[in-house]
Every structure is written in C-alpha cells, then in structure tokens.
Design a protein around this motif. Structure first.
Motif, PDB file in Angstrom:
ATOM      1  N   VAL A  24      19.875  17.600  -6.681  1.00  0.00           N
ATOM      2  CA  VAL A  24      19.196  16.420  -6.154  1.00  0.00           C
ATOM      3  C   VAL A  24      18.672  15.654  -7.363  1.00  0.00           C
ATOM      4  N   ALA A  25      19.202  14.464  -7.577  1.00  0.00           N
ATOM      5  CA  ALA A  25      18.808  13.659  -8.724  1.00  0.00           C
ATOM      6  C   ALA A  25      17.656  12.757  -8.313  1.00  0.00           C
ATOM      7  N   VAL A  26      16.514  12.916  -8.958  1.00  0.00           N
ATOM      8  CA  VAL A  26      15.288  12.211  -8.604  1.00  0.00           C
ATOM      9  C   VAL A  26      14.955  11.183  -9.677  1.00  0.00           C
ATOM     10  N   SER A  27      14.659   9.969  -9.225  1.00  0.00           N
ATOM     11  CA  SER A  27      14.233   8.906 -10.127  1.00  0.00           C
ATOM     12  C   SER A  27      12.804   8.519  -9.767  1.00  0.00           C
ATOM     13  N   MET A  28      11.852   8.945 -10.593  1.00  0.00           N
ATOM     14  CA  MET A  28      10.449   8.650 -10.347  1.00  0.00           C
ATOM     15  C   MET A  28      10.101   7.254 -10.874  1.00  0.00           C
ATOM     16  N   PHE A  29       9.200   6.578 -10.179  1.00  0.00           N
ATOM     17  CA  PHE A  29       8.791   5.249 -10.602  1.00  0.00           C
ATOM     18  C   PHE A  29       8.023   5.327 -11.930  1.00  0.00           C
ATOM     19  N   ASP A  30       8.207   4.308 -12.743  1.00  0.00           N
ATOM     20  CA  ASP A  30       7.469   4.154 -13.999  1.00  0.00           C
ATOM     21  C   ASP A  30       7.662   5.334 -14.945  1.00  0.00           C
ATOM     22  N   GLY A  31       8.789   6.027 -14.807  1.00  0.00           N
ATOM     23  CA  GLY A  31       9.073   7.140 -15.701  1.00  0.00           C
ATOM     24  C   GLY A  31       8.150   8.321 -15.550  1.00  0.00           C
ATOM     25  N   ALA A  45       0.833  -1.202   0.000  1.00  0.00           N
ATOM     26  CA  ALA A  45       0.000   0.000   0.000  1.00  0.00           C
ATOM     27  C   ALA A  45       0.869   1.254   0.000  1.00  0.00           C
ATOM     28  N   LEU A  46       2.022   1.155   0.629  1.00  0.00           N
ATOM     29  CA  LEU A  46       2.947   2.280   0.734  1.00  0.00           C
ATOM     30  C   LEU A  46       3.971   2.293  -0.393  1.00  0.00           C
ATOM     31  N   LEU A  47       4.479   1.121  -0.741  1.00  0.00           N
ATOM     32  CA  LEU A  47       5.538   0.986  -1.739  1.00  0.00           C
ATOM     33  C   LEU A  47       5.138  -0.105  -2.728  1.00  0.00           C
ATOM     34  N   PRO A  48       4.860   0.242  -3.972  1.00  0.00           N
ATOM     35  CA  PRO A  48       4.462  -0.778  -4.958  1.00  0.00           C
ATOM     36  C   PRO A  48       5.489  -1.903  -5.022  1.00  0.00           C
ATOM     37  N   GLY A  49       4.990  -3.136  -5.023  1.00  0.00           N
ATOM     38  CA  GLY A  49       5.880  -4.282  -4.961  1.00  0.00           C
ATOM     39  C   GLY A  49       6.888  -4.345  -6.091  1.00  0.00           C
ATOM     40  N   ASP A  50       6.517  -3.902  -7.294  1.00  0.00           N
ATOM     41  CA  ASP A  50       7.446  -3.973  -8.412  1.00  0.00           C
ATOM     42  C   ASP A  50       8.544  -2.921  -8.344  1.00  0.00           C
ATOM     43  N   HIS A  51       8.457  -2.024  -7.341  1.00  0.00           N
ATOM     44  CA  HIS A  51       9.517  -1.019  -7.161  1.00  0.00           C
ATOM     45  C   HIS A  51      10.272  -1.200  -5.844  1.00  0.00           C
ATOM     46  N   ARG A  52       9.974  -2.277  -5.133  1.00  0.00           N
ATOM     47  CA  ARG A  52      10.586  -2.489  -3.823  1.00  0.00           C
ATOM     48  C   ARG A  52      12.108  -2.540  -3.910  1.00  0.00           C
ATOM     49  N   ALA A  53      12.639  -3.209  -4.940  1.00  0.00           N
ATOM     50  CA  ALA A  53      14.092  -3.368  -5.056  1.00  0.00           C
ATOM     51  C   ALA A  53      14.815  -2.045  -5.258  1.00  0.00           C
ATOM     52  N   LYS A  54      14.101  -1.007  -5.685  1.00  0.00           N
ATOM     53  CA  LYS A  54      14.727   0.305  -5.856  1.00  0.00           C
ATOM     54  C   LYS A  54      14.893   1.025  -4.521  1.00  0.00           C
ATOM     55  N   VAL A  55      14.099   0.619  -3.533  1.00  0.00           N
ATOM     56  CA  VAL A  55      14.182   1.212  -2.201  1.00  0.00           C
ATOM     57  C   VAL A  55      14.967   0.312  -1.256  1.00  0.00           C
ATOM     58  N   SER A  56      14.610  -0.971  -1.219  1.00  0.00           N
ATOM     59  CA  SER A  56      15.320  -1.944  -0.387  1.00  0.00           C
ATOM     60  C   SER A  56      16.366  -2.625  -1.260  1.00  0.00           C
ATOM     61  N   ARG A  57      17.601  -2.138  -1.171  1.00  0.00           N
ATOM     62  CA  ARG A  57      18.637  -2.544  -2.105  1.00  0.00           C
ATOM     63  C   ARG A  57      19.561  -3.587  -1.490  1.00  0.00           C
ATOM     64  N   GLY A  65       9.159   7.452  -5.719  1.00  0.00           N
ATOM     65  CA  GLY A  65      10.461   7.529  -6.357  1.00  0.00           C
ATOM     66  C   GLY A  65      11.573   7.536  -5.326  1.00  0.00           C
ATOM     67  N   THR A  66      12.797   7.627  -5.814  1.00  0.00           N
ATOM     68  CA  THR A  66      13.973   7.726  -4.948  1.00  0.00           C
ATOM     69  C   THR A  66      14.802   8.924  -5.390  1.00  0.00           C
ATOM     70  N   TRP A  67      15.735   9.320  -4.543  1.00  0.00           N
ATOM     71  CA  TRP A  67      16.588  10.443  -4.898  1.00  0.00           C
ATOM     72  C   TRP A  67      17.988  10.233  -4.354  1.00  0.00           C
ATOM     73  N   GLU A  68      18.925  10.980  -4.885  1.00  0.00           N
ATOM     74  CA  GLU A  68      20.291  10.979  -4.374  1.00  0.00           C
ATOM     75  C   GLU A  68      20.879  12.367  -4.538  1.00  0.00           C
ATOM     76  N   LEU A  69      21.794  12.676  -3.652  1.00  0.00           N
ATOM     77  CA  LEU A  69      22.425  13.997  -3.674  1.00  0.00           C
ATOM     78  C   LEU A  69      23.699  13.934  -4.491  1.00  0.00           C
ATOM     79  N   THR A  70      23.819  14.810  -5.477  1.00  0.00           N
ATOM     80  CA  THR A  70      25.031  14.905  -6.277  1.00  0.00           C
ATOM     81  C   THR A  70      25.723  16.231  -5.953  1.00  0.00           C
ATOM     82  N   ASP A  71      26.825  16.480  -6.620  1.00  0.00           N
ATOM     83  CA  ASP A  71      27.571  17.715  -6.345  1.00  0.00           C
ATOM     84  C   ASP A  71      26.753  18.960  -6.666  1.00  0.00           C
TER      85      ASP A  71
END
Length: 368
Positions: free
Chosen positions: A332-339, A294-306, A323-329
């Motif tokens: 903030v680089a954001v990767s949204m689920f399903d594009g 309900a909180l995290l779609p199962g097909d995207h779990r591996a992107k969060v729980s690595r 989605g997930t994000w990471e800090l670069t120099d």
C-alpha cells in the motif's frame, strides 16, 4: 453549545461505522445515505470496510435481489440506496426541475416537453421488462420523435435518463455480463414506496444526512444532494419546519445543525488519534464535500478530488484527511500531505483491516 472538529470527526467515524462496524449491507448503506456506485469496486469497498463480516460482492448481491436500488441520485451520480431514502432524495431532486433550466437544455438538447414525453414512453417500455441500454435505446428510436436525441440516449453519461430517474421512472437493473440494464423501480425494488411529495420527503432526507454528516448547514446538505440546485426558500423552510428536531451548534466558530437526539452523544465524544484507510469515492468525504477545509485542507484538495471527478482513497488520522494511498502489486503506497512521516500508531491495524477486506495477507506499506 460549543464543540470541536476533533470531537465531530470522532463522532462521525463511529456514526458511519468506520469504527463500530455493522453486520448488514442495507444498514451500512442507509446510515451513509447511500454509497456512490459509479465504480462498483469502490462501492463494494466502502461497505466492506464498515462491515463486521465483510463479504465479496455483498453490495451487488443486495442490488440484484432488490433490497437496494441503484440509480442516478445525489449530484447526478449513480448511488446504491435503500428504497425509502432513495424515494425521499429523488423527490427533492425532481423538485429542482433542473432539466427545465435553459443551461440544461443547451447542454443536452431536450426541451421540458420532450423530457416529459420521454418519461412516459420509458415507463411504458419498461412495464414488465428489464432492458439493456442498447435494447432501450433501440426501442425508443423506433419512434421518429426521438431520433434527434439518439446521441444523448446512447451516451454512457445518461444525461437524458437522469431526470427520468429523479422522477422514479427508471433505475438500474441487474447487470447482464458487462452490459448495464434498466428497469422500473416499482417492479424491481422490494417495498418501493413511490416518490412522496417534497415537503414529506424533506424530513427523511435531511435527518438521514445530519445523522451521518452533522453538524452541517442547509447549504452543505444542498451541495451534497443537488450541487446547490434546490430553491433556497424551500430549503430553508424544510430545515425550519423540523423545529426542535434540530439544534444549532457551534464547532470551532462555525455554525451548523445537528439532530437534537445526538447532541449529548456528540458532546460526550472524546477525540481520537486512530488511523483509518478508506477507499476511493468514500462517503466520509463525499458527504461533507471535498471543499470542507475542516476535513480536507484546501491546498491538498486536488490530491483527493482529481481530474474527471475521480476521488482518491484517503488516509485518516483523528478523523481528518492527512494523505492518500494506492494499492500496488506488493504494498500500500501512502502519500502523506506536506511530506509528513507515516503514522507510527494505528497504521498497522488499518493495514490489517484493509488486507482482510481485500483478501490479501500481510499487506506492507511504503511512503511515496
């Protein structure tokens, strides 16, 4: 009473101080039922993002002055906790006696009798002392009885020390540079209550958990606390004994328990479309668990729980992980689920808040 997950997530955002922020570090840590502290920077971010006055190093400061305790707790991972809640959770973890199970003995090479002897010896060694890992291991290995456990005692995973932590015999002390230290919580932590009996501890731990992550099932509580190691009859009994303190509700067809005192507040909560950026290993996802679809779609779990247990920083929209994000120099680089495209509403405010916490002005965002 029927509720929606959109209501639940909006309510959790507020209860967990993601929206209505708090002033004190202990208040935040207590409400979250502890903050996972395997990675200190992630724990500091979890607190700072929820603070009305974020301050660098505030969590470590509370640990160093004995206001909070750092120890192996939920799921065998390091957490920063308030003393009373730590004592309750450790009591329940100790009641599972996982170190007496054959699989644990095969993996870590110590018998129940050896763990019992080690517990008493560590209590003796830490009486009035704060020792580095090297100092503690060296002292223990002076006794030939512990020679065969030397490799496990030196291990950074602390597998042999976790049962001692669950029994309240050891916790982390203030770091000495890059070296961790160990101490007796009764001597290090202000107001350390000692471990209550499990039947006394259960109401404290269960109500604290449901106050942040409800509605939830006994199984979800057990997964959060012990990876499903508690005795099922005891677990169900603890929930049952809470009686009218709990109310069973239905959320989009799924049943769970909520504190009765929170029922009206949750029912009156309106869904939100707000966007939030939370850091790695954040309790918002660790509380319900990454398997909660309900909180995290199962097909995207591996992107969060690595791999290697790493939990990614997360993007929330309406309280759901999108989605997930990471800090670069430079951004903030954001990767949204399903594009999906970057959220148009609310992302700028989330970036501003993250920038304030990190001490970086004018953070920009780019899509991955």
């Amino acid at each position: 009473m029927r509720l929606t997950w959109d209501q639940v997530f909006a309510w959790r955002l507020r209860r967990q101080y993601v929206v209505s922020r708090a002033a004190g570090v202990p208040e935040i840590v207590d409400r979250l039922c502890g903050v996972q502290a395997q990675v200190t920077s992630a724990a500091e971010m979890a607190v700072a993002l929820r603070s009305s006055t974020p301050e660098a190093g505030a969590l470590v400061g509370a640990l160093n002055d004995g206001t909070l305790i750092k120890t192996w707790a939920m799921r065998g991972t390091l957490h920063a906790l308030t003393p009373d809640l730590a004592a309750a959770c450790l009591s329940l973890l100790a009641s599972a006696r996982t170190w007496e199970k054959p699989v644990w003995q095969r993996n870590f090479g110590a018998s129940p009798a050896e763990v019992a002897a080690l517990t008493e010896e560590v209590r003796r060694v830490l009486d009035g002392a704060v020792l580095t890992r090297e100092e503690l291991v060296q002292t223990l290995l002076a006794d030939p009885a512990y020679h065969r456990l030397g490799e496990q005692l030196r291990s950074g995973w602390g597998a042999l020390l976790k049962p001692l932590a669950w029994q309240g015999a050891i916790c982390h002390g203030p770091a000495q540079g890059a070296k961790i230290t160990f101490a007796d919580p009764a001597q290090l932590i202000k107001g350390w209550p000692g471990l209550p009996e499990p039947d006394v501890a259960a109401p404290t731990a269960i109500t604290a958990y449901l106050g942040a992550y409800g509605p939830a099932t006994p199984e979800a509580f057990d997964a959060w606390l012990s990876r499903g190691s508690l005795r099922k009859t005891e677990l169900r009994g603890w929930f049952s004994e809470l009686g009218d303190t709990l109310t069973e509700v239905e959320v989009d067809g799924r049943s769970g328990y909520l504190l009765s005192e929170h029922l009206d507040d949750l029912a009156a909560t309106e869904p939100t479309d707000a966007v939030h950026l939370l850091g790695g290993f954040d309790q918002y996802i660790l509380g319900p668990g990454t398997a909660d679809t309900a909180l995290l779609p199962g097909d995207h779990r591996a992107k969060v729980s690595r791999t290697a247990g790493w939990i990614s920083p997360i993007v929330l929209a309406g309280g759901r992980i999108v989605g997930t994000w990471e800090l670069t120099d430079d951004a903030v680089a954001v990767s949204m689920f399903d594009g999906a495209p970057l959220p148009k509403k609310g992302l700028a405010a989330a970036l501003d808040h993250l920038g304030a916490v990190l001490g970086r002005d004018a953070l920009t965002v780019r899509a991955l």
